[in-house]
Design a protein around this motif. Structure first.
Motif, PDB file in Angstrom:
ATOM      1  N   GLY A  24      41.081  26.864  34.550  1.00 12.60           N
ATOM      2  CA  GLY A  24      41.251  27.011  33.117  1.00 12.60           C
ATOM      3  C   GLY A  24      42.385  26.149  32.629  1.00 12.60           C
ATOM      4  O   GLY A  24      43.005  25.402  33.396  1.00 12.60           O
ATOM      5  N   GLY A  25      42.673  26.247  31.359  1.00 15.83           N
ATOM      6  CA  GLY A  25      43.733  25.457  30.757  1.00 15.83           C
ATOM      7  C   GLY A  25      45.112  25.802  31.292  1.00 15.83           C
ATOM      8  O   GLY A  25      46.018  24.984  31.251  1.00 15.83           O
ATOM      9  N   PHE A  26      45.293  27.012  31.797  1.00 15.45           N
ATOM     10  CA  PHE A  26      46.607  27.440  32.255  1.00 15.45           C
ATOM     11  C   PHE A  26      46.664  27.719  33.751  1.00 15.45           C
ATOM     12  O   PHE A  26      47.679  28.167  34.244  1.00 15.45           O
ATOM     13  N   GLY A  27      45.566  27.483  34.475  1.00 12.27           N
ATOM     14  CA  GLY A  27      45.613  27.707  35.908  1.00 12.27           C
ATOM     15  C   GLY A  27      44.244  27.976  36.498  1.00 12.27           C
ATOM     16  O   GLY A  27      43.240  28.019  35.792  1.00 12.27           O
ATOM     17  N   ALA A  28      44.219  28.171  37.805  1.00 14.66           N
ATOM     18  CA  ALA A  28      42.974  28.370  38.543  1.00 14.66           C
ATOM     19  C   ALA A  28      42.670  29.858  38.717  1.00 14.66           C
ATOM     20  O   ALA A  28      43.568  30.703  38.674  1.00 14.66           O
ATOM     21  N   VAL A  29      41.375  30.154  38.929  1.00  9.29           N
ATOM     22  CA  VAL A  29      40.921  31.520  39.192  1.00  9.29           C
ATOM     23  C   VAL A  29      40.266  31.539  40.567  1.00  9.29           C
ATOM     24  O   VAL A  29      39.444  30.673  40.879  1.00  9.29           O
ATOM     25  N   TYR A  30      40.646  32.527  41.385  1.00 10.71           N
ATOM     26  CA  TYR A  30      40.153  32.641  42.752  1.00 10.71           C
ATOM     27  C   TYR A  30      39.484  33.995  42.969  1.00 10.71           C
ATOM     28  O   TYR A  30      39.913  35.000  42.421  1.00 10.71           O
ATOM     29  N   LYS A  31      38.467  33.974  43.812  1.00 11.34           N
ATOM     30  CA  LYS A  31      37.865  35.228  44.249  1.00 11.34           C
ATOM     31  C   LYS A  31      38.698  35.756  45.403  1.00 11.34           C
ATOM     32  O   LYS A  31      39.157  35.008  46.262  1.00 11.34           O
ATOM     33  N   GLY A  32      38.870  37.068  45.412  1.00 14.64           N
ATOM     34  CA  GLY A  32      39.598  37.694  46.496  1.00 14.64           C
ATOM     35  C   GLY A  32      38.914  38.967  46.932  1.00 14.64           C
ATOM     36  O   GLY A  32      38.121  39.547  46.194  1.00 14.64           O
ATOM     37  N   ILE A  33      39.205  39.380  48.151  1.00 15.42           N
ATOM     38  CA  ILE A  33      38.708  40.658  48.665  1.00 15.42           C
ATOM     39  C   ILE A  33      39.915  41.413  49.205  1.00 15.42           C
ATOM     40  O   ILE A  33      40.616  40.927  50.092  1.00 15.42           O
ATOM     41  N   THR A  34      40.145  42.607  48.639  1.00 19.04           N
ATOM     42  CA  THR A  34      41.297  43.394  49.044  1.00 19.04           C
ATOM     43  C   THR A  34      41.060  44.014  50.425  1.00 19.04           C
ATOM     44  O   THR A  34      39.929  44.009  50.928  1.00 19.04           O
ATOM     45  N   ARG A  35      42.091  44.559  50.998  1.00 23.54           N
ATOM     46  CA  ARG A  35      41.981  45.181  52.325  1.00 23.54           C
ATOM     47  C   ARG A  35      40.923  46.271  52.379  1.00 23.54           C
ATOM     48  O   ARG A  35      40.301  46.471  53.407  1.00 23.54           O
ATOM     49  N   ASN A  36      40.731  46.972  51.275  1.00 23.89           N
ATOM     50  CA  ASN A  36      39.713  48.034  51.287  1.00 23.89           C
ATOM     51  C   ASN A  36      38.359  47.536  50.784  1.00 23.89           C
ATOM     52  O   ASN A  36      37.487  48.345  50.473  1.00 23.89           O
ATOM     53  N   GLY A  37      38.165  46.213  50.745  1.00 23.74           N
ATOM     54  CA  GLY A  37      36.849  45.637  50.488  1.00 23.74           C
ATOM     55  C   GLY A  37      36.468  45.416  49.039  1.00 23.74           C
ATOM     56  O   GLY A  37      35.339  45.007  48.758  1.00 23.74           O
ATOM     57  N   ASN A  38      37.359  45.660  48.102  1.00 20.36           N
ATOM     58  CA  ASN A  38      37.048  45.429  46.694  1.00 20.36           C
ATOM     59  C   ASN A  38      37.155  43.951  46.337  1.00 20.36           C
ATOM     60  O   ASN A  38      38.120  43.284  46.707  1.00 20.36           O
ATOM     61  N   ILE A  82      37.866  40.991  43.753  1.00 21.13           N
ATOM     62  CA  ILE A  82      38.713  40.803  42.578  1.00 21.13           C
ATOM     63  C   ILE A  82      38.698  39.334  42.190  1.00 21.13           C
ATOM     64  O   ILE A  82      38.315  38.470  42.988  1.00 21.13           O
ATOM     65  N   ALA A  83      39.104  39.057  40.967  1.00 17.13           N
ATOM     66  CA  ALA A  83      39.316  37.685  40.500  1.00 17.13           C
ATOM     67  C   ALA A  83      40.802  37.561  40.183  1.00 17.13           C
ATOM     68  O   ALA A  83      41.363  38.377  39.452  1.00 17.13           O
ATOM     69  N   VAL A  84      41.437  36.546  40.759  1.00 16.27           N
ATOM     70  CA  VAL A  84      42.870  36.361  40.603  1.00 16.27           C
ATOM     71  C   VAL A  84      43.115  35.082  39.811  1.00 16.27           C
ATOM     72  O   VAL A  84      42.769  33.991  40.253  1.00 16.27           O
ATOM     73  N   LYS A  85      43.705  35.246  38.654  1.00 20.92           N
ATOM     74  CA  LYS A  85      44.036  34.118  37.784  1.00 20.92           C
ATOM     75  C   LYS A  85      45.463  33.711  38.093  1.00 20.92           C
ATOM     76  O   LYS A  85      46.404  34.473  37.851  1.00 20.92           O
ATOM     77  N   ASN A  86      45.626  32.530  38.657  1.00 25.62           N
ATOM     78  CA  ASN A  86      46.932  32.025  39.062  1.00 25.62           C
ATOM     79  C   ASN A  86      47.428  31.082  37.979  1.00 25.62           C
ATOM     80  O   ASN A  86      46.970  29.954  37.875  1.00 25.62           O
ATOM     81  N   LEU A  87      48.349  31.549  37.153  1.00 25.28           N
ATOM     82  CA  LEU A  87      48.837  30.746  36.044  1.00 25.28           C
ATOM     83  C   LEU A  87      49.816  29.699  36.542  1.00 25.28           C
ATOM     84  O   LEU A  87      50.649  29.974  37.402  1.00 25.28           O
ATOM     85  N   SER A  88      49.700  28.519  36.024  1.00 28.36           N
ATOM     86  CA  SER A  88      50.522  27.395  36.459  1.00 28.36           C
ATOM     87  C   SER A  88      52.004  27.695  36.267  1.00 28.36           C
ATOM     88  O   SER A  88      52.437  28.061  35.173  1.00 28.36           O
ATOM     89  N   ALA A  89      52.773  27.528  37.323  1.00 30.96           N
ATOM     90  CA  ALA A  89      54.215  27.759  37.261  1.00 30.96           C
ATOM     91  C   ALA A  89      54.903  26.680  36.440  1.00 30.96           C
ATOM     92  O   ALA A  89      56.017  26.869  35.960  1.00 30.96           O
ATOM     93  N   ARG A 106      52.915  33.740  38.548  1.00 28.40           N
ATOM     94  CA  ARG A 106      52.389  34.654  37.540  1.00 28.40           C
ATOM     95  C   ARG A 106      50.894  34.760  37.788  1.00 28.40           C
ATOM     96  O   ARG A 106      50.150  33.794  37.620  1.00 28.40           O
ATOM     97  N   LEU A 107      50.445  35.935  38.223  1.00 23.88           N
ATOM     98  CA  LEU A 107      49.042  36.140  38.563  1.00 23.88           C
ATOM     99  C   LEU A 107      48.497  37.358  37.832  1.00 23.88           C
ATOM    100  O   LEU A 107      49.180  38.375  37.716  1.00 23.88           O
ATOM    101  N   LEU A 108      47.271  37.231  37.362  1.00 22.95           N
ATOM    102  CA  LEU A 108      46.558  38.327  36.719  1.00 22.95           C
ATOM    103  C   LEU A 108      45.379  38.688  37.600  1.00 22.95           C
ATOM    104  O   LEU A 108      44.693  37.806  38.102  1.00 22.95           O
ATOM    105  N   VAL A 109      45.134  39.970  37.782  1.00 21.79           N
ATOM    106  CA  VAL A 109      44.048  40.431  38.642  1.00 21.79           C
ATOM    107  C   VAL A 109      43.012  41.144  37.780  1.00 21.79           C
ATOM    108  O   VAL A 109      43.317  42.125  37.116  1.00 21.79           O
ATOM    109  N   TYR A 110      41.794  40.598  37.803  1.00 19.21           N
ATOM    110  CA  TYR A 110      40.682  41.136  37.022  1.00 19.21           C
ATOM    111  C   TYR A 110      39.576  41.611  37.947  1.00 19.21           C
ATOM    112  O   TYR A 110      39.508  41.214  39.114  1.00 19.21           O
ATOM    113  N   GLU A 111      38.681  42.406  37.384  1.00 13.77           N
ATOM    114  CA  GLU A 111      37.466  42.743  38.117  1.00 13.77           C
ATOM    115  C   GLU A 111      36.698  41.435  38.352  1.00 13.77           C
ATOM    116  O   GLU A 111      36.810  40.489  37.578  1.00 13.77           O
ATOM    117  N   TYR A 112      35.946  41.393  39.421  1.00 13.54           N
ATOM    118  CA  TYR A 112      35.187  40.194  39.791  1.00 13.54           C
ATOM    119  C   TYR A 112      33.774  40.265  39.211  1.00 13.54           C
ATOM    120  O   TYR A 112      33.155  41.328  39.211  1.00 13.54           O
TER     121      TYR A 112
END
Length: 186
Positions: A29-43, A45-52, A89-95
């Motif tokens: 995105g305009g302010f950073g990348a978004v990554y798919k993640g899987i938490t330890r308990n298998g959920n 998530i989408a992690v928006k990593n805002l540019s430092a 600065r990271l935001l965690v959203y539902e995937y």
């Protein structure tokens, strides 16, 4: 079942995204990348990593956390939490497995999945989400960046409005808002 916590550690998010590996990158995105993640308990998530490097990214982060944390509606992407450690600065959203609406509009293979009823349902979902922001939430919000790649689609192709970095609160006693042109280019 999604994560119930709000504060995530940088280590936890790095582990979930395999250290923000390019194979898990969902988009840029305009302010950073978004990554798919899987938490330890298998959920998932989408992690928006805002540019430092971006002061706008830091403002977007604070804006999304303040405005979206307590706003919930079935047509709004749910903010699960955030992380602010050092310069990160990271935001965690539902995937969302179906990504964004632009995936279906600009990919001829994916576009075939949209019969007449699905686009209608998507448009109605977007309208419901906007109505909830403008009229039904305790804090009235103007999104200011509605575009096809900010409309995410869940597993049933239900529309969810995302990316509230440019959103503004709207005073309840005003009937209309005057603002400069906003949004991202593209």
């Amino acid at each position: 079942m999604q994560e119930q916590q709000f504060a995530f550690s940088l280590d936890m998010l790095a582990e979930a995204t395999e250290n923000f590996h390019y194979k898990n990158k969902l988009g840029q995105g305009g302010f950073g990348a978004v990554y798919k993640g899987i938490t330890r308990n298998g959920n998932e998530i989408a992690v928006k990593n805002l540019s430092a490097k971006s002061t706008q990214g830091n403002r977007e982060f604070m804006n999304e956390v303040k405005l979206v944390a307590n706003v919930q509606h079935r047509n709004l992407a749910k903010l699960l939490g955030c992380c602010a450690e050092g310069n990160e600065r990271l935001l965690v959203y539902e995937y969302f497995p179906n990504k964004s609406l632009d995936t279906f509009l600009f990919d001829s293979e994916k576009g075939r999945e949209l019969d007449w009823q699905k686009p209608y349902s998507i448009v109605v979902g977007i309208a419901r989400g906007l109505l909830s922001l403008h009229e039904d939430s305790q804090l009235r919000i103007i999104h200011r960046d509605i575009k096809v790649n900010n409309i995410l689609l869940d597993h049933k192709l239900n529309a969810k409005i995302a990316d509230f970095g440019l959103a503004k609160p709207f005073p309840e006693d005003e009937t209309h808002i005057h603002t400069r042109v906003a949004g991202t280019y593209g």
